[in-house]
Design an enzyme around this catalytic site. Structure first.
Site, PDB file in Angstrom:
ATOM      1  N   VAL A   1       0.882  -1.137   0.059  1.00 33.50           N
ATOM      2  CA  VAL A   1      -0.021  -0.223  -0.017  1.00 33.50           C
ATOM      3  C   VAL A   1       0.817   1.339  -0.057  1.00 33.50           C
ATOM      4  O   VAL A   1       0.746   1.976  -0.711  1.00 33.50           O
ATOM      5  CB  VAL A   1      -0.996  -0.114   1.231  1.00 33.50           C
TER       6      VAL A   1
ATOM      7  N   ASP B   1      10.211   3.083   6.586  1.00 36.17           N
ATOM      8  CA  ASP B   1       9.790   1.677   7.101  1.00 36.17           C
ATOM      9  C   ASP B   1      10.624   1.356   8.246  1.00 36.17           C
ATOM     10  O   ASP B   1      11.882   1.756   8.172  1.00 36.17           O
ATOM     11  CB  ASP B   1       9.855   0.897   6.062  1.00 36.17           C
TER      12      ASP B   1
ATOM     13  N   THR C   1      -2.618  -4.398   9.046  1.00 39.43           N
ATOM     14  CA  THR C   1      -3.424  -4.258  10.389  1.00 39.43           C
ATOM     15  C   THR C   1      -3.856  -5.812  10.293  1.00 39.43           C
ATOM     16  O   THR C   1      -4.966  -6.147   9.966  1.00 39.43           O
ATOM     17  CB  THR C   1      -4.589  -3.396  10.370  1.00 39.43           C
TER      18      THR C   1
ATOM     19  N   THR D   1      -6.468  -0.429   7.437  1.00 37.14           N
ATOM     20  CA  THR D   1      -7.867  -0.846   7.723  1.00 37.14           C
ATOM     21  C   THR D   1      -7.913  -1.069   9.433  1.00 37.14           C
ATOM     22  O   THR D   1      -7.181  -1.771   9.939  1.00 37.14           O
ATOM     23  CB  THR D   1      -8.122  -2.162   7.053  1.00 37.14           C
TER      24      THR D   1
ATOM     25  N   CYS E   1      -6.674  -8.330   3.128  1.00 34.88           N
ATOM     26  CA  CYS E   1      -7.838  -7.381   3.133  1.00 34.88           C
ATOM     27  C   CYS E   1      -9.099  -8.327   3.338  1.00 34.88           C
ATOM     28  O   CYS E   1      -9.823  -8.546   4.148  1.00 34.88           O
ATOM     29  CB  CYS E   1      -7.939  -6.793   1.794  1.00 34.88           C
TER      30      CYS E   1
ATOM     31  N   ARG F   1       1.101 -13.337   2.539  1.00 34.85           N
ATOM     32  CA  ARG F   1       0.334 -13.282   3.567  1.00 34.85           C
ATOM     33  C   ARG F   1      -0.986 -13.847   3.738  1.00 34.85           C
ATOM     34  O   ARG F   1      -1.871 -13.662   2.646  1.00 34.85           O
ATOM     35  CB  ARG F   1       0.248 -11.688   3.977  1.00 34.85           C
TER      36      ARG F   1
END
Length: 438
Positions: A23, A41, A91, A126, A266, A337
């Site tokens: 993102v 980062d 998240t 999110t 997501c 992920r």
């Protein structure tokens, strides 16, 4: 603060993007084409890769990274040089399916310690409705000694990037924006309009924007769950699900969803954020939670059907040599992920089978560190009893039937498990494969 948009456009002030993953990286690179950007980062290893012109996400590509003017850093103090902060950290969920807010809390603490008066902090991660105002703002205030609404302002703009999608890219997706007041909303809108060609949608509040994100992914999750449930039932009826969907899709208002594995950061995660907050308020989700249970069960459903097909093919199950092609959570994307392909692997492990996993998109080291499983290369694969095409990467779609057949050598009664009906069933059967698809 009112002149922040112009000051950023004139390169008198900078934007900082915190979190350089799938993102944050596209946002940082896109903004850097127009304004000064600090890309931060906490992973020094990742930052060094970007500095070397290597894109580990493959979302932007090495050439774009090499050309980019983003000032990459892992030094938190560099954030003091920015007035507009974008938080794009992951998240995830915990093992008990509750939200894991540690990354966003950590980012808030880090920004707070380096926050200056007149700054704006926008969260893209999110979260469930209320996190930005009830959790993040107090952390920013505590660590900065500043007062939100007076010394700095906050907004929320949910990320809508679709990893691996080269059509619906950042600039082509309408951006939802929100702020704690009218002034912050206008500034945040103005900043994003610098790079978002599709325009912005101004939400009436931060909570509305937070809710929009979890709801849009929950909606998609439910629709896929419906198709997965149909696939389970049609399997019992010995009906080809794909043929049913093709017939159904001839009607103008068919939604065009297909069954499949639902993982990633997501769709496979966001519904749990909504469910968690609803239960805190005393409402036990029925539809959303049911959809999650169905989608979370599909990997095991596929592994059970692999076993059934091996039995039908008169194979000694424990001795069967199985190759699983594709290990990422979706096609043509290196993101591993929450990949539900691992549910298939674990299901086979429960029968004493250790399949070979092949995915040219995956970093072998990262995969082993994440799942404790080895990634094989296709040149090492031979004499397979069963091929499982779990993720239809473009390279796998381009393989012809002879190439798939060669991976089985002289094996007879071989099985082809085509999770998303990627390869022509008749062609596979013509060369001796027993075929099953979701």
């Amino acid at each position: 603060m009112k002149n922040l948009v112009n000051e950023i456009l004139l390169k008198k002030e900078k934007i900082a993007v915190v979190g350089l993953g799938y993102v944050g990286m596209p946002i940082a690179v896109e903004f850097a084409k127009k304004v000064k950007v600090i890309g931060f980062d906490i992973s020094e290893e990742k930052v060094n890769l970007y500095k070397s012109g290597i894109d580990p996400t493959k979302e932007i590509g090495d050439e774009e990274i090499k050309k980019s003017k983003v000032a990459f850093t892992s030094n938190p103090e560099d954030l003091k040089n920015a007035k507009f902060h974008i938080v794009a950290v992951p998240t995830p969920i915990n093992l008990d399916k509750t939200p894991n807010l540690d990354p966003v809390i950590g980012a808030s603490e880090l920004i707070g310690k380096n926050l200056s008066k007149g700054s704006i902090v926008v969260y893209e991660s999110t979260v469930y409705p209320g996190v930005t105002e009830d959790i993040c703002i107090p952390i920013l205030e505590k660590n900065s000694g500043l007062k939100c609404g007076i010394d700095f302002k906050v907004g929320y703009s949910p990320e809508r990037i679709n990893p691996g999608d080269k059509v619906h890219t950042l600039e082509n997706i309408v951006k939802i924006v929100s702020g704690i007041d009218e002034e912050s909303l206008e500034i945040i809108s103005g900043i994003y309009e610098i790079v978002i060609k599709a325009g912005v949608h101004k939400a009436s509040s931060i909570k509305v924007a937070e809710a929009a994100k979890v709801v849009e992914n929950s909606q998609r999750d439910i629709n896929i769950a419906f198709m997965n449930e149909l696939a389970i039932v049609f399997n019992k009826m010995n009906i080809n699900t794909n043929e049913v969907i093709e017939a159904m899709n001839t009607k103008w208002n068919s939604l065009g969803f297909y069954p499949g594995l639902v993982g990633g950061h997501c769709i496979g995660v966001d519904p749990y954020y909504f469910i968690y907050e609803a239960e805190k308020l005393g409402y036990h989700s029925q539809i959303i939670l049911s959809g999650r249970k169905i989608n979370d069960s599909i990997g095991n459903f596929i592994s059970e059907n692999i076993i059934k097909q091996l039995v039908v093919a008169n194979k000694k199950v424990k001795e069967a040599k199985i190759g699983i092609f594709g290990a990422t959570f979706k096609e043509d994307c290196p993101d591993i992920r929450n990949s539900k392909v691992l549910d298939i692997v674990m299901g086979l492990n429960s029968y004493g089978i250790e399949p070979q996993i092949i995915d040219y998109n995956v970093n072998e080291k990262d995969f082993f560190n994440e799942y404790g499983k080895k990634i094989s290369v296709i040149d090492e694969i031979n004499n397979l009893d069963c091929i499982v095409l779990a993720v239809g990467h473009e390279k796998y779609k381009e393989m012809n039937v002879e190439e798939w057949n060669n991976l089985c050598g002289n094996v007879t009664d071989k099985v082809f498990i085509d999770v998303k009906s990627t390869v022509n069933e008749k062609d596979l059967k013509d060369v001796g494969f027993k075929y099953w698809s979701l």
